[in-house]
Design a protein around this motif. Sequence first.
Motif, PDB file in Angstrom:
ATOM      1  N   ILE A  67       0.857  -1.191   0.000  1.00  0.00           N
ATOM      2  CA  ILE A  67       0.000   0.000   0.000  1.00  0.00           C
ATOM      3  C   ILE A  67       0.889   1.235   0.000  1.00  0.00           C
ATOM      4  O   ILE A  67       1.937   1.261   0.655  1.00  0.00           O
ATOM      5  N   SER A  68       0.496   2.265  -0.735  1.00  0.00           N
ATOM      6  CA  SER A  68       1.298   3.484  -0.804  1.00  0.00           C
ATOM      7  C   SER A  68       1.064   4.341   0.433  1.00  0.00           C
ATOM      8  O   SER A  68       0.108   4.131   1.193  1.00  0.00           O
ATOM      9  N   VAL A  69       1.925   5.335   0.612  1.00  0.00           N
ATOM     10  CA  VAL A  69       1.793   6.233   1.755  1.00  0.00           C
ATOM     11  C   VAL A  69       0.470   6.988   1.704  1.00  0.00           C
ATOM     12  O   VAL A  69      -0.245   7.089   2.711  1.00  0.00           O
ATOM     13  N   CYS A  70       0.137   7.511   0.529  1.00  0.00           N
ATOM     14  CA  CYS A  70      -1.104   8.289   0.419  1.00  0.00           C
ATOM     15  C   CYS A  70      -2.340   7.406   0.611  1.00  0.00           C
ATOM     16  O   CYS A  70      -3.321   7.827   1.223  1.00  0.00           O
ATOM     17  N   GLU A  71      -2.292   6.189   0.091  1.00  0.00           N
ATOM     18  CA  GLU A  71      -3.407   5.258   0.296  1.00  0.00           C
ATOM     19  C   GLU A  71      -3.552   4.914   1.773  1.00  0.00           C
ATOM     20  O   GLU A  71      -4.667   4.836   2.303  1.00  0.00           O
ATOM     21  N   ASN A  72      -2.417   4.738   2.436  1.00  0.00           N
ATOM     22  CA  ASN A  72      -2.457   4.425   3.863  1.00  0.00           C
ATOM     23  C   ASN A  72      -2.978   5.610   4.670  1.00  0.00           C
ATOM     24  O   ASN A  72      -3.707   5.440   5.650  1.00  0.00           O
ATOM     25  N   LEU A  73      -2.610   6.813   4.257  1.00  0.00           N
ATOM     26  CA  LEU A  73      -3.105   8.022   4.921  1.00  0.00           C
ATOM     27  C   LEU A  73      -4.626   8.075   4.881  1.00  0.00           C
ATOM     28  O   LEU A  73      -5.289   8.298   5.912  1.00  0.00           O
ATOM     29  N   VAL A  74      -5.193   7.858   3.709  1.00  0.00           N
ATOM     30  CA  VAL A  74      -6.648   7.897   3.564  1.00  0.00           C
ATOM     31  C   VAL A  74      -7.292   6.779   4.376  1.00  0.00           C
ATOM     32  O   VAL A  74      -8.308   6.991   5.063  1.00  0.00           O
ATOM     33  N   LYS A  75      -6.704   5.581   4.326  1.00  0.00           N
ATOM     34  CA  LYS A  75      -7.254   4.434   5.059  1.00  0.00           C
ATOM     35  C   LYS A  75      -7.253   4.688   6.566  1.00  0.00           C
ATOM     36  O   LYS A  75      -8.266   4.470   7.250  1.00  0.00           O
ATOM     37  N   GLU A  76      -6.121   5.173   7.092  1.00  0.00           N
ATOM     38  CA  GLU A  76      -6.016   5.407   8.528  1.00  0.00           C
ATOM     39  C   GLU A  76      -6.926   6.554   8.977  1.00  0.00           C
ATOM     40  O   GLU A  76      -7.492   6.509  10.075  1.00  0.00           O
ATOM     41  N   CYS A  77      -7.052   7.576   8.143  1.00  0.00           N
ATOM     42  CA  CYS A  77      -7.950   8.691   8.485  1.00  0.00           C
ATOM     43  C   CYS A  77      -9.385   8.198   8.664  1.00  0.00           C
ATOM     44  O   CYS A  77     -10.084   8.595   9.606  1.00  0.00           O
ATOM     45  N   GLU A  78      -9.822   7.327   7.768  1.00  0.00           N
ATOM     46  CA  GLU A  78     -11.180   6.799   7.848  1.00  0.00           C
ATOM     47  C   GLU A  78     -11.338   5.878   9.054  1.00  0.00           C
ATOM     48  O   GLU A  78     -12.294   5.998   9.826  1.00  0.00           O
ATOM     49  N   GLU A  79     -10.378   4.958   9.235  1.00  0.00           N
ATOM     50  CA  GLU A  79     -10.506   3.958  10.300  1.00  0.00           C
ATOM     51  C   GLU A  79     -10.380   4.567  11.691  1.00  0.00           C
ATOM     52  O   GLU A  79     -11.112   4.191  12.607  1.00  0.00           O
ATOM     53  N   GLU A  80      -9.451   5.477  11.864  1.00  0.00           N
ATOM     54  CA  GLU A  80      -9.155   5.963  13.211  1.00  0.00           C
ATOM     55  C   GLU A  80      -9.976   7.172  13.627  1.00  0.00           C
ATOM     56  O   GLU A  80     -10.209   7.377  14.811  1.00  0.00           O
ATOM     57  N   ALA A  81     -10.403   7.991  12.658  1.00  0.00           N
ATOM     58  CA  ALA A  81     -11.094   9.229  13.050  1.00  0.00           C
ATOM     59  C   ALA A  81     -12.339   9.521  12.229  1.00  0.00           C
ATOM     60  O   ALA A  81     -12.964  10.564  12.429  1.00  0.00           O
ATOM     61  N   GLY A  82     -12.715   8.634  11.303  1.00  0.00           N
ATOM     62  CA  GLY A  82     -13.907   8.873  10.497  1.00  0.00           C
ATOM     63  C   GLY A  82     -13.757  10.051   9.558  1.00  0.00           C
ATOM     64  O   GLY A  82     -14.744  10.720   9.223  1.00  0.00           O
ATOM     65  N   ILE A  83     -12.535  10.323   9.116  1.00  0.00           N
ATOM     66  CA  ILE A  83     -12.265  11.434   8.198  1.00  0.00           C
ATOM     67  C   ILE A  83     -12.484  10.963   6.770  1.00  0.00           C
ATOM     68  O   ILE A  83     -11.912   9.956   6.348  1.00  0.00           O
TER      69      ILE A  83
END
Length: 373
Positions: A241-257
């Motif tokens: 997974i790329s850095v930007c893909e991981n950023l989006v994934k973690e934002c959604e999972e951890e904070a509902g962003i």
Amino acid sequence: MASAFCSLCPTPTSLFSSHALIPTLQWRSSSSSRSPPLHISRVLSVETVPLSPSFTWNDVFENSRKEYVPQNSSDLTGFLEKVDRCNRGLEKLGEFIPFVIEEQIVGYIHKGFTKYLRDFNDIFTFSQYGGHVTLNMMLDKPEERTRAVAHVIKILGNKGIIPGIRNELYPVKPSFNAPAFFSIERAAAPYFGLKGYAIHVNGYVERDGQKFLWIGKRSLAKSTYPGKLDHLVAGGLPHGISVCENLVKECEEEAGISKVLADRAIAVGVVSYMDIDRYCFTRDVLFCYDLELPQDFVPTNQDGEVDSFRLIPVAQVANVVRKTSFFKDSCSLVIIDFLFRHGYSLFSPKISTSEETCYLPLYIAGLLCSRRG
């Protein structure tokens, strides 16, 4: 257009986080740091509040309100501790030997830990004089290496030698942009001295000219740092997974962003560190992002890894970092970096321009920049 903000390139305004090009490991004592020759005590501060496994948000707010002591260099000790805490044991680098794949160093293994690997001589191979460790040459495909090493780690995990198995794979490679030689269980990465990568997002809100940071409190069910304070969003970079893909994934999972909002995150550089704790050699590189959020935004955790969130003035967050051990260690480094970049003096919640109060924080900045993995 928004997606253009999600980039690995640091912004030109990032003075203390612009070290995005990570050098190869230098085998040197931490005493060789080129920081300014200031005579500041590095002894652990007696003022630091010890970590309580059951501290509450009330404890956090109580410590956040304690004021700095102006013009007192000892007031920096709490910040210096946090840098040192992530860079322990560098005098023990000689106790590790290289882990080599296809003639490239991918990690470092403690000589004492090799006794467990020698039981699997069909998988691990040692050089004639024990100068380095590699994998059996018959394991020449990434999938074969991944399966073979996973078998070893499963056995060592069951014996309690490698605790906290997460069933999450990390890539094994000599540098960030290099192809992965194989993948390994995340919990085992420090035992092989692999370089790990993660994203950290400073989620902040600005109201009436004052900045606030959203801070999370980790779930008590977490296998690592349970109950400690954390960034709004942070997470390791898994294989595939790329850095930007991981950023989006973690934002959604951890904070509902949402992705639309996450894509506005601005890459501001990296913070990295090297830490030795017995057999574990942690070499982490943290990709740092700033994300300005709407004033009415309220985070909602989606994956059960965060217990709760609070919005705290940045100056008070600085007090918590300085005075306590409530934050996960690596988060303190990223927050200190945030303070520098956003113009916060480490002596006072108010921005100072005097020579003394500006020069001493540069000492900490030098530590952040010189202790890179």
